[in-house]
Write a protein that holds these residues in place. Structure first.
Motif: not given
Length: 166
Positions: A65-93
């Protein structure tokens, strides 16, 4: 569907459509988080592993969120949220596979097909189609596809909803 939803909310929300698209994709992962993480891992008393997975995802979310938000604003934060949730699901699996629990993906097929039918319907309708009518049509297509492929599950979900309302 983001432009249509934003149009329903009013013209000042139209600029948020790109962020809404990303967050809408992330909502699928949120459902999986609820099912796999909260529903399943808690039920089998794997709370310590779940908490560790959540911590890793939280740190990843903060960094992205910090890195992508700095580069792309709210869209970057949304991408960070998506990626972190995908990583969470992979950990669960990974946790579930380590304990030897088999996962069956066949019940997912009707839902994916129904979702694809919904998307195809939305793309087939004209762009200037009345938003509420468009949402009604694509929801109807989704329910018809589910009824054709997974009638028992749809009826069961209806009964559960009915019990919750009572």
């Amino acid at each position: 569907f983001a432009p249509e939803i934003c149009a329903l909310l009013g013209p000042r929300y139209v600029s948020s459509a790109p962020v809404l698209r990303i967050v809408a994709c992330r909502s699928v992962l949120a459902v999986l988080d609820g099912f796999l993480g909260h529903g399943f891992l808690v039920a089998i008393n794997r709370m310590k592993e779940r908490q560790a997975a959540l911590s890793v995802s939280f740190v990843l979310l903060a960094a992205l969120s910090t890195a992508l938000g700095y580069m792309w604003g709210a869209e970057g934060v949304a991408i960070g949220l998506f990626v972190s949730d995908a990583v969470l699901i992979m950990q669960y699996l990974r946790i579930i596979s380590r304990i030897g629990m088999p996962l069956e993906w066949t019940p997912l097929v009707p839902s994916v097909f129904a979702g694809a039918t919904m998307v195809a319907g939305a793309l087939a309708l004209p762009q200037n189609f009345q938003p509420i009518l468009k949402l009604s049509v694509i929801l109807f297509l989704y329910l018809v596809a589910l009824a054709l492929l997974s009638r028992d599950r749809l009826v069961s979900a209806g009964r559960t909803l009915q019990e919750c309302i009572r």
